[in-house]
Design a protein around this motif. Structure first.
Motif, PDB file in Angstrom:
ATOM      1  N   HIS A 105       2.776  -5.974  -9.151  1.00 43.28           N
ATOM      2  CA  HIS A 105       1.919  -5.841  -7.974  1.00 43.28           C
ATOM      3  C   HIS A 105       1.668  -7.206  -7.321  1.00 43.28           C
ATOM      4  O   HIS A 105       1.676  -7.330  -6.084  1.00 43.28           O
ATOM      5  N   LEU A 106       1.452  -8.230  -8.138  1.00 41.40           N
ATOM      6  CA  LEU A 106       1.279  -9.572  -7.584  1.00 41.40           C
ATOM      7  C   LEU A 106       2.567 -10.021  -6.896  1.00 41.40           C
ATOM      8  O   LEU A 106       2.533 -10.646  -5.827  1.00 41.40           O
ATOM      9  N   PHE A 107       3.695  -9.679  -7.483  1.00 42.90           N
ATOM     10  CA  PHE A 107       4.992 -10.033  -6.896  1.00 42.90           C
ATOM     11  C   PHE A 107       5.155  -9.374  -5.525  1.00 42.90           C
ATOM     12  O   PHE A 107       5.661  -9.996  -4.583  1.00 42.90           O
ATOM     13  N   SER A 108       4.746  -8.115  -5.389  1.00 45.73           N
ATOM     14  CA  SER A 108       4.888  -7.421  -4.109  1.00 45.73           C
ATOM     15  C   SER A 108       4.038  -8.097  -3.027  1.00 45.73           C
ATOM     16  O   SER A 108       4.477  -8.240  -1.875  1.00 45.73           O
ATOM     17  N   ILE A 109       2.839  -8.535  -3.397  1.00 43.04           N
ATOM     18  CA  ILE A 109       1.983  -9.245  -2.430  1.00 43.04           C
ATOM     19  C   ILE A 109       2.575 -10.618  -2.112  1.00 43.04           C
ATOM     20  O   ILE A 109       2.556 -11.074  -0.966  1.00 43.04           O
ATOM     21  N   PHE A 110       3.116 -11.262  -3.127  1.00 43.53           N
ATOM     22  CA  PHE A 110       3.733 -12.573  -2.952  1.00 43.53           C
ATOM     23  C   PHE A 110       4.923 -12.477  -1.989  1.00 43.53           C
ATOM     24  O   PHE A 110       5.059 -13.292  -1.065  1.00 43.53           O
ATOM     25  N   VAL A 111       5.788 -11.485  -2.190  1.00 45.03           N
ATOM     26  CA  VAL A 111       6.953 -11.311  -1.316  1.00 45.03           C
ATOM     27  C   VAL A 111       6.500 -11.043   0.119  1.00 45.03           C
ATOM     28  O   VAL A 111       7.054 -11.615   1.072  1.00 45.03           O
ATOM     29  N   ALA A 112       5.493 -10.193   0.285  1.00 44.92           N
ATOM     30  CA  ALA A 112       4.986  -9.906   1.625  1.00 44.92           C
ATOM     31  C   ALA A 112       4.440 -11.172   2.282  1.00 44.92           C
ATOM     32  O   ALA A 112       4.640 -11.401   3.481  1.00 44.92           O
ATOM     33  N   THR A 113       3.777 -12.010   1.477  1.00 46.80           N
ATOM     34  CA  THR A 113       3.249 -13.268   2.013  1.00 46.80           C
ATOM     35  C   THR A 113       4.381 -14.190   2.447  1.00 46.80           C
ATOM     36  O   THR A 113       4.312 -14.814   3.518  1.00 46.80           O
ATOM     37  N   ILE A 114       5.429 -14.282   1.645  1.00 51.16           N
ATOM     38  CA  ILE A 114       6.579 -15.125   1.998  1.00 51.16           C
ATOM     39  C   ILE A 114       7.265 -14.597   3.254  1.00 51.16           C
ATOM     40  O   ILE A 114       7.623 -15.374   4.157  1.00 51.16           O
ATOM     41  N   ILE A 115       7.433 -13.274   3.337  1.00 47.25           N
ATOM     42  CA  ILE A 115       8.016 -12.682   4.542  1.00 47.25           C
ATOM     43  C   ILE A 115       7.161 -13.047   5.756  1.00 47.25           C
ATOM     44  O   ILE A 115       7.671 -13.391   6.833  1.00 47.25           O
ATOM     45  N   GLY A 116       5.845 -12.990   5.569  1.00 48.06           N
ATOM     46  CA  GLY A 116       4.934 -13.354   6.654  1.00 48.06           C
ATOM     47  C   GLY A 116       5.077 -14.810   7.077  1.00 48.06           C
ATOM     48  O   GLY A 116       5.005 -15.138   8.267  1.00 48.06           O
ATOM     49  N   LEU A 117       5.310 -15.693   6.105  1.00 43.65           N
ATOM     50  CA  LEU A 117       5.503 -17.108   6.431  1.00 43.65           C
ATOM     51  C   LEU A 117       6.816 -17.327   7.176  1.00 43.65           C
ATOM     52  O   LEU A 117       6.933 -18.276   7.964  1.00 43.65           O
ATOM     53  N   ILE A 118       7.787 -16.454   6.940  1.00 46.22           N
ATOM     54  CA  ILE A 118       9.096 -16.603   7.589  1.00 46.22           C
ATOM     55  C   ILE A 118       9.083 -16.028   9.003  1.00 46.22           C
ATOM     56  O   ILE A 118       9.508 -16.676   9.959  1.00 46.22           O
ATOM     57  N   GLY A 149      10.135  -3.800 -18.994  1.00 49.10           N
ATOM     58  CA  GLY A 149       9.902  -5.119 -19.577  1.00 49.10           C
ATOM     59  C   GLY A 149       8.947  -5.989 -18.793  1.00 49.10           C
ATOM     60  O   GLY A 149       8.700  -7.143 -19.165  1.00 49.10           O
ATOM     61  N   LEU A 150       8.403  -5.449 -17.695  1.00 49.11           N
ATOM     62  CA  LEU A 150       7.503  -6.237 -16.843  1.00 49.11           C
ATOM     63  C   LEU A 150       6.157  -5.538 -16.731  1.00 49.11           C
ATOM     64  O   LEU A 150       6.084  -4.316 -16.583  1.00 49.11           O
ATOM     65  N   ASP A 151       5.088  -6.302 -16.795  1.00 49.41           N
ATOM     66  CA  ASP A 151       3.735  -5.756 -16.676  1.00 49.41           C
ATOM     67  C   ASP A 151       3.474  -5.329 -15.231  1.00 49.41           C
ATOM     68  O   ASP A 151       3.913  -5.988 -14.293  1.00 49.41           O
ATOM     69  N   GLN A 152       2.754  -4.216 -15.068  1.00 52.18           N
ATOM     70  CA  GLN A 152       2.486  -3.701 -13.722  1.00 52.18           C
ATOM     71  C   GLN A 152       1.693  -4.698 -12.880  1.00 52.18           C
ATOM     72  O   GLN A 152       1.924  -4.839 -11.676  1.00 52.18           O
ATOM     73  N   GLN A 153       0.785  -5.414 -13.494  1.00 53.31           N
ATOM     74  CA  GLN A 153      -0.009  -6.406 -12.764  1.00 53.31           C
ATOM     75  C   GLN A 153       0.894  -7.485 -12.154  1.00 53.31           C
ATOM     76  O   GLN A 153       0.712  -7.896 -11.004  1.00 53.31           O
ATOM     77  N   ALA A 154       1.881  -7.914 -12.940  1.00 54.77           N
ATOM     78  CA  ALA A 154       2.822  -8.920 -12.452  1.00 54.77           C
ATOM     79  C   ALA A 154       3.641  -8.375 -11.274  1.00 54.77           C
ATOM     80  O   ALA A 154       3.880  -9.079 -10.285  1.00 54.77           O
ATOM     81  N   ASN A 165      -7.452  -5.486  -6.791  1.00 51.39           N
ATOM     82  CA  ASN A 165      -7.819  -5.782  -8.190  1.00 51.39           C
ATOM     83  C   ASN A 165      -6.645  -6.330  -9.002  1.00 51.39           C
ATOM     84  O   ASN A 165      -6.620  -6.197 -10.229  1.00 51.39           O
ATOM     85  N   THR A 166      -5.691  -6.940  -8.298  1.00 56.44           N
ATOM     86  CA  THR A 166      -4.576  -7.568  -8.995  1.00 56.44           C
ATOM     87  C   THR A 166      -5.065  -8.800  -9.735  1.00 56.44           C
ATOM     88  O   THR A 166      -4.650  -9.079 -10.865  1.00 56.44           O
ATOM     89  N   LEU A 167      -5.964  -9.562  -9.098  1.00 56.69           N
ATOM     90  CA  LEU A 167      -6.622 -10.708  -9.726  1.00 56.69           C
ATOM     91  C   LEU A 167      -8.092 -10.691  -9.363  1.00 56.69           C
ATOM     92  O   LEU A 167      -8.493 -10.107  -8.345  1.00 56.69           O
ATOM     93  N   GLU A 168      -8.905 -11.335 -10.191  1.00 53.55           N
ATOM     94  CA  GLU A 168     -10.324 -11.515  -9.877  1.00 53.55           C
ATOM     95  C   GLU A 168     -10.470 -12.587  -8.800  1.00 53.55           C
ATOM     96  O   GLU A 168      -9.584 -13.425  -8.609  1.00 53.55           O
ATOM     97  N   ILE A 169     -11.592 -12.589  -8.098  1.00 48.80           N
ATOM     98  CA  ILE A 169     -11.807 -13.545  -7.009  1.00 48.80           C
ATOM     99  C   ILE A 169     -11.751 -14.979  -7.519  1.00 48.80           C
ATOM    100  O   ILE A 169     -11.212 -15.870  -6.850  1.00 48.80           O
ATOM    101  N   GLU A 170     -12.283 -15.224  -8.725  1.00 48.63           N
ATOM    102  CA  GLU A 170     -12.237 -16.584  -9.279  1.00 48.63           C
ATOM    103  C   GLU A 170     -10.798 -17.038  -9.511  1.00 48.63           C
ATOM    104  O   GLU A 170     -10.449 -18.204  -9.278  1.00 48.63           O
ATOM    105  N   GLU A 171      -9.961 -16.090  -9.954  1.00 48.74           N
ATOM    106  CA  GLU A 171      -8.545 -16.409 -10.171  1.00 48.74           C
ATOM    107  C   GLU A 171      -7.832 -16.638  -8.840  1.00 48.74           C
ATOM    108  O   GLU A 171      -7.016 -17.555  -8.693  1.00 48.74           O
ATOM    109  N   ALA A 172      -8.155 -15.831  -7.848  1.00 47.42           N
ATOM    110  CA  ALA A 172      -7.506 -15.944  -6.545  1.00 47.42           C
ATOM    111  C   ALA A 172      -7.839 -17.263  -5.850  1.00 47.42           C
ATOM    112  O   ALA A 172      -7.041 -17.791  -5.081  1.00 47.42           O
TER     113      ALA A 172
END
Length: 472
Positions: free
Chosen positions: A37-50, A30-35, A71-78
């Motif tokens: 993959h972005l979630f995995s990077i997001f979690v890693a970033t949060i872990i890094g902030l902690i 029920g979840l898109d692969q792009q979402a 290639n999870t997002l384009e540079i303009e989106e990022a």
């Protein structure tokens, strides 16, 4: 010459490993692969902030780079987060807060309150908290506000009464002033949208998820009653449970008077600072009437300070906290925004809705808000906590039928108040705890008791107030 490394390689390995493991886990149904993959990077970033393998800004830049390289997002989106107006509001407010410190106006306000209300130790604590409250609408760095202005005054007052660290005199007056002023700062940070850096992040996430717009005035109006009640109650509770040995402080007003005399009459720069402060409050409260957005109002205030030479461009360049905030804030907002638009947050909301189904929105709001509050024991940063959990909790609460604005504000207020619990959970905490006046055991035990008072006051009395003003 050896330089201390900014990189903690073991922590960096842990951060990257967690992101990589999540990345290669099959995408949930029920979840898109792009979402995912972005979630995995997001979690890693949060872990890094902690766990901080690098400074926050560096961790955020790594996260942004990973989003683009994979290639999870384009540079303009990022890079889209850097044009977010809410982020610029808080960045400019950082610059304006520098004016309070540079001109000495912040210290003058604090000494004035001490002079007027500081004859007794309890009154002294209220005067320091009142100073914090006065400065908080235009100083988004509660660390700079409390650690840069209030804490040096506490240290001077404590030593004037022979209360020093390490010689058994901490309880004379220093421990009480440190603990009460710290707890007061957690409350003042919750009372204004521009009083703590993560507040606008919560507002932005609420807008992305529910579409509601929370204004500066709306936040202040909802927080003012429970906030003032908390500011009155908490010092009294600490005074009863952790009383200072010195109850009368006649030297304090005299000391404050001497400091004010040394400072002389209000300088030209201070008058300009006062004028800008008033202009900002007027525009933040009623600027929409004139078609002036809150961020535009902040730009106006900054321009006035630059034109009157209260601040120089050199001051702006040196304000590291503001530029640091711009970087990590923009990256987190970008990731959170795309997690929502790519379906991750709605998917999680649908998943969790079954767990609270049948409870009713009132119970759901209270239960999840309390869970959100006490989960802060696992976080060393308000911002990391808001980034990791605010959007998910808000989406579930709203899906249960709770009013979106009420839900967003409750979690927003708790995103400050939960800092009361530990000696590491907010920016000002290490500065106050590190002074050495209060033991860790006492810090935690008082913090837990105060957390219960906050929940009762803000959900109880606050709930009645929010009913009166029409939030539910």
């Amino acid at each position: 010459m050896n330089k201390t490394s900014e990189v903690r390689y073991l922590h960096l390995f842990i951060t990257i490993a967690i992101g990589a493991i999540l990345w290669f886990i099959p995408t949930p149904a029920g979840l898109d692969q792009q979402a995912w993959h972005l979630f995995s990077i997001f979690v890693a970033t949060i872990i890094g902030l902690i766990i901080k393998p690098l400074p926050m800004g560096s961790v955020a830049i790594m996260g942004l780079t990973a989003v683009v390289l994979t290639n999870t997002l384009e540079i303009e989106e990022a890079l889209s987060g850097f044009q977010n107006k809410t982020i610029w509001l808080i960045v400019i407010a950082f610059f304006i807060s520098r004016g309070f410190i540079k001109t000495g106006l912040g210290a003058r306000v604090a000494y004035l309150f001490v002079y007027l209300f500081g004859k007794k130790t309890l009154g002294l604590s209220y005067s320091l908290i009142a100073s914090d409250l006065m400065l908080s609408p235009a100083m988004p760095s509660n660390t700079a506000r409390a650690g840069g202005i209030i804490m040096p005054i506490i240290r001077s007052l404590s030593e004037a009464y022979g209360s020093r660290v390490g010689d058994g005199t901490e309880r004379k007056i220093g421990a009480f002033l440190v603990k009460s002023s710290f707890q007061g700062d957690m409350i003042t940070s919750a009372m204004f949208l521009t009083a703590m850096a993560a507040n606008p992040l919560a507002v932005q996430l609420a807008s992305d998820i529910t579409g509601v717009e929370i204004t500066w005035t709306g936040w202040m109006l909802a927080a003012i009653v429970p906030g003032l009640i908390s500011l009155f109650i908490i010092p009294l509770v600490i005074y009863k449970l952790y009383p200072p040995e010195v109850k009368e402080t006649p030297k304090a007003p005299t000391m404050a008077k001497e400091k004010l005399k040394e400072m002389g009459s209000l300088k030209r720069e201070e008058w300009f600072m006062i004028s800008v402060f008033i202009i900002l409050l007027v525009l933040w409260i009623g600027g929409t009437t004139f078609g002036i957005d809150a961020t535009v109002a902040a730009f106006i205030g900054l321009v006035i300070l630059l034109l009157t030479q209260v601040l120089s461009w050199s001051d702006i360049k040196k304000e590291e906290g503001a530029w640091d905030t711009l970087v990590w804030f923009s990256v987190l907002v970008m990731m959170a925004s795309y997690l929502n638009s790519l379906g991750m947050i709605p998917w999680f909301s649908d998943l969790m809705q079954g767990a609270v189904q049948g409870l009713g929105w009132t119970y759901t709001l209270v239960i999840l808000a309390v869970v959100y509050f006490y989960s802060h024991y696992f976080f060393a940063s308000n911002t990391a906590h808001v980034s990791a959990m605010y959007a998910a909790f808000l989406s579930v609460i709203v899906a249960a039928g709770a009013p979106p604005v009420l839900s967003a504000l409750v979690l927003g207020f708790f995103s400050n108040l939960f800092g009361c619990t530990t000696h590491y959970g907010s920016g000002p905490a290490p500065a106050f705890f590190g002074a050495g006046y209060v033991t860790q055991q006492k810090w935690w035990s008082l913090g837990f008791l105060i957390s219960i008072i906050h929940i009762v006051v803000w959900l109880g009395i606050g709930g009645i107030w929010w009913k009166i003003i029409g939030l539910w």
